[in-house]
Scaffold this motif. Structure first.
Motif, PDB file in Angstrom:
ATOM      1  N   ILE A 196      79.242 -28.295 -56.637  1.00  0.00           N
ATOM      2  CA  ILE A 196      80.158 -27.289 -56.879  1.00  0.00           C
ATOM      3  C   ILE A 196      80.110 -26.266 -55.954  1.00  0.00           C
ATOM      4  O   ILE A 196      79.282 -25.712 -55.314  1.00  0.00           O
ATOM      5  N   VAL A 197      81.389 -26.035 -55.391  1.00  0.00           N
ATOM      6  CA  VAL A 197      81.645 -24.923 -54.391  1.00  0.00           C
ATOM      7  C   VAL A 197      82.372 -23.878 -55.131  1.00  0.00           C
ATOM      8  O   VAL A 197      83.510 -24.052 -55.409  1.00  0.00           O
ATOM      9  N   HIS A 198      81.874 -22.460 -54.622  1.00  0.00           N
ATOM     10  CA  HIS A 198      82.700 -21.413 -55.049  1.00  0.00           C
ATOM     11  C   HIS A 198      83.056 -20.756 -53.646  1.00  0.00           C
ATOM     12  O   HIS A 198      82.021 -20.348 -53.094  1.00  0.00           O
ATOM     13  N   THR A 199      84.186 -20.596 -53.329  1.00  0.00           N
ATOM     14  CA  THR A 199      84.776 -19.946 -51.907  1.00  0.00           C
ATOM     15  C   THR A 199      85.831 -19.213 -52.082  1.00  0.00           C
ATOM     16  O   THR A 199      86.423 -18.938 -53.307  1.00  0.00           O
TER      17      THR A 199
ATOM     18  N   ARG B  70      82.504 -17.482 -49.080  1.00  0.00           N
ATOM     19  CA  ARG B  70      83.699 -17.603 -48.347  1.00  0.00           C
ATOM     20  C   ARG B  70      83.808 -18.624 -47.154  1.00  0.00           C
ATOM     21  O   ARG B  70      82.619 -18.830 -46.567  1.00  0.00           O
ATOM     22  N   ASN B  71      84.966 -19.080 -46.875  1.00  0.00           N
ATOM     23  CA  ASN B  71      85.132 -19.977 -45.759  1.00  0.00           C
ATOM     24  C   ASN B  71      84.222 -21.300 -45.941  1.00  0.00           C
ATOM     25  O   ASN B  71      83.698 -21.746 -44.755  1.00  0.00           O
ATOM     26  N   ALA B  72      84.337 -22.031 -46.993  1.00  0.00           N
ATOM     27  CA  ALA B  72      83.573 -23.151 -47.091  1.00  0.00           C
ATOM     28  C   ALA B  72      84.178 -24.099 -46.316  1.00  0.00           C
ATOM     29  O   ALA B  72      85.650 -24.285 -46.306  1.00  0.00           O
TER      30      ALA B  72
ATOM     31  N   LEU C 129      82.808 -29.906 -46.548  1.00  0.00           N
ATOM     32  CA  LEU C 129      81.857 -29.640 -47.959  1.00  0.00           C
ATOM     33  C   LEU C 129      82.876 -29.760 -48.880  1.00  0.00           C
ATOM     34  O   LEU C 129      82.758 -30.146 -50.118  1.00  0.00           O
ATOM     35  N   ILE C 130      84.163 -29.103 -48.852  1.00  0.00           N
ATOM     36  CA  ILE C 130      85.102 -29.004 -50.067  1.00  0.00           C
ATOM     37  C   ILE C 130      85.435 -30.519 -50.438  1.00  0.00           C
ATOM     38  O   ILE C 130      85.551 -30.877 -51.590  1.00  0.00           O
TER      39      ILE C 130
ATOM     40  N   VAL D 101      85.393 -27.386 -57.051  1.00  0.00           N
ATOM     41  CA  VAL D 101      85.571 -26.595 -56.277  1.00  0.00           C
ATOM     42  C   VAL D 101      86.639 -25.499 -56.403  1.00  0.00           C
ATOM     43  O   VAL D 101      87.791 -25.761 -57.194  1.00  0.00           O
ATOM     44  N   THR D 102      86.278 -23.992 -56.523  1.00  0.00           N
ATOM     45  CA  THR D 102      86.921 -23.050 -57.141  1.00  0.00           C
ATOM     46  C   THR D 102      87.342 -22.147 -55.817  1.00  0.00           C
ATOM     47  O   THR D 102      86.406 -21.557 -55.309  1.00  0.00           O
ATOM     48  N   GLU D 103      88.515 -21.779 -55.577  1.00  0.00           N
ATOM     49  CA  GLU D 103      88.644 -20.707 -54.583  1.00  0.00           C
ATOM     50  C   GLU D 103      89.214 -19.384 -55.187  1.00  0.00           C
ATOM     51  O   GLU D 103      90.284 -19.275 -55.992  1.00  0.00           O
ATOM     52  N   MET D 104      88.450 -18.332 -55.080  1.00  0.00           N
ATOM     53  CA  MET D 104      88.565 -17.222 -55.596  1.00  0.00           C
ATOM     54  C   MET D 104      89.619 -16.314 -54.817  1.00  0.00           C
ATOM     55  O   MET D 104      89.277 -16.160 -53.619  1.00  0.00           O
ATOM     56  N   THR D 105      90.633 -15.819 -55.202  1.00  0.00           N
ATOM     57  CA  THR D 105      91.775 -15.216 -54.709  1.00  0.00           C
ATOM     58  C   THR D 105      91.772 -13.621 -54.790  1.00  0.00           C
ATOM     59  O   THR D 105      91.805 -13.440 -56.172  1.00  0.00           O
ATOM     60  N   MET D 106      91.739 -12.763 -53.794  1.00  0.00           N
ATOM     61  CA  MET D 106      91.952 -11.606 -54.028  1.00  0.00           C
ATOM     62  C   MET D 106      93.404 -10.867 -54.328  1.00  0.00           C
ATOM     63  O   MET D 106      94.025 -11.178 -53.525  1.00  0.00           O
ATOM     64  N   ILE D 107      93.319  -9.996 -55.449  1.00  0.00           N
ATOM     65  CA  ILE D 107      94.690  -9.657 -55.566  1.00  0.00           C
ATOM     66  C   ILE D 107      94.492  -8.068 -55.493  1.00  0.00           C
ATOM     67  O   ILE D 107      95.380  -7.759 -54.730  1.00  0.00           O
TER      68      ILE D 107
END
Length: 208
Positions: free
Chosen positions: A41-44, A172-174, A178-179, A185-191
């Motif tokens: 599991i990747v959180h990026t 960040r920057n996975a 690796l992805i 894989v979940t990419e957190m997006t900053m609003i």
């Protein structure tokens, strides 16, 4: 006299029939799925929540009496809420904060590389131990970005991990490879972020 309940009755009936069809299709789909598999599991991404999500899963594991191992590759000096909480369950969580802080604070690449290698060795130890249902490698993507660890070593260890063990990698920057190797894989997006928008520093209970 008009029956004012008729429109709602028709709507409810159509909804119920639709849900029956969806459930039948989903039951058929689920019957063909795999029951159990250890996930990579990747959180990026640049948004907040990568580590927070990982520790949420750690607490789920503890709630199910599943043992969790945590290695923090960057954070070291912070007294975080997740560390304080999870350390209250020593039989179910092994927690190692092995970094020296953010790279712009340490300003010592040789030290950061040595600490990253030490943390990786601890991670490998837990990844080879079947008693751990989940191993969290917090902020490992940061050390990979700065080449503190060989990416090929990490990918090889993940390819050879225990079949039922979950491994969570945050930061960040996975790397693309690796992805590609991950199952989830979940990419957190900053609003919006209070630090950028209002100059508000990290808050206890939110960031740490």
């Amino acid at each position: 006299m008009t029956d004012t309940n008729t429109p709602n009755t028709d709507l409810n009936t159509r909804h119920d029939e639709k849900m029956k069809k969806i459930k039948a299709a989903r039951d058929k789909m689920m019957a063909q799925k795999i029951d159990k598999k250890g996930l990579i599991i990747v959180h990026t991404g640049k948004g907040k929540g990568k580590s927070s999500s990982a520790f949420g899963m750690a607490m789920r594991c503890v709630g199910h009496d599943m043992k969790v191992g945590v290695v923090q590759f960057i954070k070291g000096g912070w007294e975080t809420g997740e560390a304080k909480l999870l350390k209250k369950f020593p039989d179910l969580c092994e927690f190692h904060a092995m970094g020296a802080g953010f790279t712009w604070e340490t300003q010592n690449r040789a030290q950061d590389v040595a600490l990253a290698r030490e943390a990786w060795n601890k991670a490998l130890e837990m990844m080879r131990d079947p008693s751990f249902a989940m191993v969290i490698l917090d902020e490992i993507n940061i050390v990979l970005r700065y080449d503190f660890l060989p990416l090929d070593d990490v990918l090889a260890a993940l390819a050879d991990k225990l079949p039922d063990q979950h491994v969570v990698l945050t930061g960040r920057n996975a790397p693309d490879t690796l992805i590609e190797a991950a199952d989830l894989v979940t990419e957190m997006t900053m609003i919006k972020h209070p630090f950028r928008e209002q100059g508000i520093k990290a808050q206890i209970g939110v960031e740490f």
